[in-house]
Design a protein around this motif. Structure first.
Motif, PDB file in Angstrom:
ATOM      1  N   ILE A  55       0.839  -1.206   0.000  1.00 11.89           N
ATOM      2  CA  ILE A  55       0.000   0.000   0.000  1.00 11.89           C
ATOM      3  C   ILE A  55       0.869   1.250   0.000  1.00 11.89           C
ATOM      4  O   ILE A  55       0.593   2.207  -0.731  1.00 11.89           O
ATOM      5  CB  ILE A  55      -0.976  -0.016   1.198  1.00 11.89           C
ATOM      6  CG1 ILE A  55      -2.024  -1.125   1.007  1.00 11.89           C
ATOM      7  CG2 ILE A  55      -1.659   1.342   1.378  1.00 11.89           C
ATOM      8  CD1 ILE A  55      -2.852  -1.411   2.248  1.00 11.89           C
ATOM      9  N   ILE A  56       1.939   1.237   0.780  1.00  6.48           N
ATOM     10  CA  ILE A  56       2.849   2.388   0.831  1.00  6.48           C
ATOM     11  C   ILE A  56       3.499   2.613  -0.534  1.00  6.48           C
ATOM     12  O   ILE A  56       3.558   3.746  -1.035  1.00  6.48           O
ATOM     13  CB  ILE A  56       3.909   2.205   1.944  1.00  6.48           C
ATOM     14  CG1 ILE A  56       3.240   2.303   3.318  1.00  6.48           C
ATOM     15  CG2 ILE A  56       5.044   3.216   1.802  1.00  6.48           C
ATOM     16  CD1 ILE A  56       4.132   1.875   4.480  1.00  6.48           C
ATOM     17  N   VAL A  57       3.971   1.542  -1.159  1.00  2.27           N
ATOM     18  CA  VAL A  57       4.589   1.649  -2.485  1.00  2.27           C
ATOM     19  C   VAL A  57       3.567   2.155  -3.505  1.00  2.27           C
ATOM     20  O   VAL A  57       3.865   3.036  -4.327  1.00  2.27           O
ATOM     21  CB  VAL A  57       5.193   0.294  -2.923  1.00  2.27           C
ATOM     22  CG1 VAL A  57       5.569   0.296  -4.397  1.00  2.27           C
ATOM     23  CG2 VAL A  57       6.399  -0.057  -2.065  1.00  2.27           C
ATOM     24  N   LEU A  58       2.357   1.627  -3.437  1.00  2.00           N
ATOM     25  CA  LEU A  58       1.301   2.018  -4.366  1.00  2.00           C
ATOM     26  C   LEU A  58       0.950   3.497  -4.225  1.00  2.00           C
ATOM     27  O   LEU A  58       0.856   4.227  -5.219  1.00  2.00           O
ATOM     28  CB  LEU A  58       0.065   1.149  -4.113  1.00  2.00           C
ATOM     29  CG  LEU A  58      -1.004   1.092  -5.163  1.00  2.00           C
ATOM     30  CD1 LEU A  58      -0.455   0.580  -6.477  1.00  2.00           C
ATOM     31  CD2 LEU A  58      -2.127   0.185  -4.682  1.00  2.00           C
ATOM     32  N   MET A  59       0.782   3.954  -2.997  1.00  2.00           N
ATOM     33  CA  MET A  59       0.437   5.366  -2.780  1.00  2.00           C
ATOM     34  C   MET A  59       1.601   6.273  -3.179  1.00  2.00           C
ATOM     35  O   MET A  59       1.377   7.364  -3.710  1.00  2.00           O
ATOM     36  CB  MET A  59       0.049   5.609  -1.318  1.00  2.00           C
ATOM     37  CG  MET A  59      -1.247   4.938  -0.901  1.00  2.00           C
ATOM     38  SD  MET A  59      -2.647   5.417  -1.908  1.00  2.00           S
ATOM     39  CE  MET A  59      -3.202   3.844  -2.503  1.00  2.00           C
ATOM     40  N   SER A  60       2.820   5.818  -2.953  1.00  2.00           N
ATOM     41  CA  SER A  60       3.986   6.594  -3.394  1.00  2.00           C
ATOM     42  C   SER A  60       4.019   6.698  -4.913  1.00  2.00           C
ATOM     43  O   SER A  60       4.311   7.765  -5.461  1.00  2.00           O
ATOM     44  CB  SER A  60       5.279   5.946  -2.892  1.00  2.00           C
ATOM     45  OG  SER A  60       5.299   5.912  -1.482  1.00  2.00           O
ATOM     46  N   ALA A  61       3.717   5.600  -5.584  1.00  2.00           N
ATOM     47  CA  ALA A  61       3.694   5.606  -7.051  1.00  2.00           C
ATOM     48  C   ALA A  61       2.625   6.564  -7.569  1.00  2.00           C
ATOM     49  O   ALA A  61       2.847   7.267  -8.563  1.00  2.00           O
ATOM     50  CB  ALA A  61       3.455   4.195  -7.579  1.00  2.00           C
ATOM     51  N   ILE A  62       1.493   6.620  -6.901  1.00  2.00           N
ATOM     52  CA  ILE A  62       0.428   7.549  -7.312  1.00  2.00           C
ATOM     53  C   ILE A  62       0.899   8.990  -7.157  1.00  2.00           C
ATOM     54  O   ILE A  62       0.667   9.829  -8.029  1.00  2.00           O
ATOM     55  CB  ILE A  62      -0.865   7.292  -6.507  1.00  2.00           C
ATOM     56  CG1 ILE A  62      -1.481   5.950  -6.919  1.00  2.00           C
ATOM     57  CG2 ILE A  62      -1.868   8.427  -6.695  1.00  2.00           C
ATOM     58  CD1 ILE A  62      -2.605   5.477  -6.026  1.00  2.00           C
ATOM     59  N   LYS A  63       1.595   9.281  -6.055  1.00  2.00           N
ATOM     60  CA  LYS A  63       2.105  10.647  -5.844  1.00  2.00           C
ATOM     61  C   LYS A  63       3.162  11.007  -6.885  1.00  2.00           C
ATOM     62  O   LYS A  63       3.189  12.126  -7.398  1.00  2.00           O
ATOM     63  CB  LYS A  63       2.673  10.795  -4.438  1.00  2.00           C
ATOM     64  CG  LYS A  63       1.609  10.884  -3.381  1.00  2.00           C
ATOM     65  CD  LYS A  63       2.199  11.190  -2.028  1.00  2.00           C
ATOM     66  CE  LYS A  63       1.057  11.295  -1.036  1.00  2.00           C
ATOM     67  NZ  LYS A  63       1.396  12.101   0.103  1.00  2.00           N
ATOM     68  N   ILE A  64       4.043  10.055  -7.199  1.00  2.00           N
ATOM     69  CA  ILE A  64       5.071  10.294  -8.221  1.00  2.00           C
ATOM     70  C   ILE A  64       4.410  10.530  -9.572  1.00  2.00           C
ATOM     71  O   ILE A  64       4.789  11.443 -10.311  1.00  2.00           O
ATOM     72  CB  ILE A  64       6.075   9.123  -8.264  1.00  2.00           C
ATOM     73  CG1 ILE A  64       6.908   9.106  -6.975  1.00  2.00           C
ATOM     74  CG2 ILE A  64       6.971   9.212  -9.491  1.00  2.00           C
ATOM     75  CD1 ILE A  64       7.714   7.844  -6.761  1.00  2.00           C
ATOM     76  N   TYR A  65       3.410   9.724  -9.892  1.00  2.00           N
ATOM     77  CA  TYR A  65       2.698   9.881 -11.167  1.00  2.00           C
ATOM     78  C   TYR A  65       2.010  11.243 -11.237  1.00  2.00           C
ATOM     79  O   TYR A  65       2.028  11.901 -12.275  1.00  2.00           O
ATOM     80  CB  TYR A  65       1.681   8.748 -11.347  1.00  2.00           C
ATOM     81  CG  TYR A  65       0.884   8.862 -12.617  1.00  2.00           C
ATOM     82  CD1 TYR A  65       1.478   8.625 -13.853  1.00  2.00           C
ATOM     83  CD2 TYR A  65      -0.455   9.231 -12.584  1.00  2.00           C
ATOM     84  CE1 TYR A  65       0.756   8.743 -15.023  1.00  2.00           C
ATOM     85  CE2 TYR A  65      -1.191   9.353 -13.749  1.00  2.00           C
ATOM     86  CZ  TYR A  65      -0.581   9.104 -14.970  1.00  2.00           C
ATOM     87  OH  TYR A  65      -1.307   9.226 -16.118  1.00  2.00           O
TER      88      TYR A  65
END
Length: 181
Positions: free
Chosen positions: A165-175
């Motif tokens: 979940i942390i990786v996923l939310m980080s990826a969304i912020k980067i995107y």
């Protein structure tokens, strides 16, 4: 008979998830079309309305219903209900908890479906992008529990899910940052 019903159950789980993953993308595109000038907005939203309706009513809802019918059939034919309340059945109880949450998520998508077809865009595109990933968050523990069953380490499973979940939310912020550039 059990193996055939289990195979069909898996097929409809896959099509149900495919529908849930794609419908939110269509919600995002439909929402973003709201910001376009006329006549582009009307043309896009008319096409998205057709696509959304066909996907939701033609694939996603039937798959959710067939998943719900076939799941208990597989449960009973496989005699899995005999493990309820025992250590050997904990995985199934937790999995069914995630499945219940998944249906709640599914009904939240239905609400967004009804709103968008009525011309109500209560959710911003970024919020929909985050909401799109919720199905993935349910998919992972459901598949892991169904596959690994009693051999699963609850601690490592929970830590893995939190890490994902942390990786996923980080990826969304980067995107999001990448899209702004």
């Amino acid at each position: 008979m059990y193996a055939y019903l289990k195979a069909l159950h898996i097929v409809f789980i896959v099509t149900w998830f495919a529908g849930m993953f794609y419908i939110v993308r269509l919600f995002i595109y439909n929402r973003e079309a709201q910001d376009k000038p006329e006549p582009e907005r009307s043309i896009l939203q008319a096409q998205f309305a057709i696509m959304i309706r066909r996907l939701w009513l033609g694939i996603t809802w039937p798959s959710a219903i067939l998943t719900l019918i076939l799941g208990p059939a597989v449960l009973v034919l496989g005699n899995w209900q005999a493990t309820f309340g025992e250590a050997a059945g904990r995985w199934l109880e937790v999995k069914l908890g995630f499945v219940l949450l998944l249906y709640i998520y599914f009904f939240s998508l239905h609400r967004i479906y009804r709103q968008q077809l009525a011309g109500i865009f209560a959710w911003k595109a970024q919020k929909l992008r985050v909401w799109n990933e919720v199905a993935t968050i349910f998919l992972i523990p459901i598949v892991m529990l169904a596959t690994v069953k009693t051999a699963i380490s609850w601690l490592w499973g929970l830590l893995g899910l939190i890490g994902f979940i942390i990786v996923l939310m980080s990826a969304i912020k980067i995107y999001k940052a990448f899209r702004k550039q």
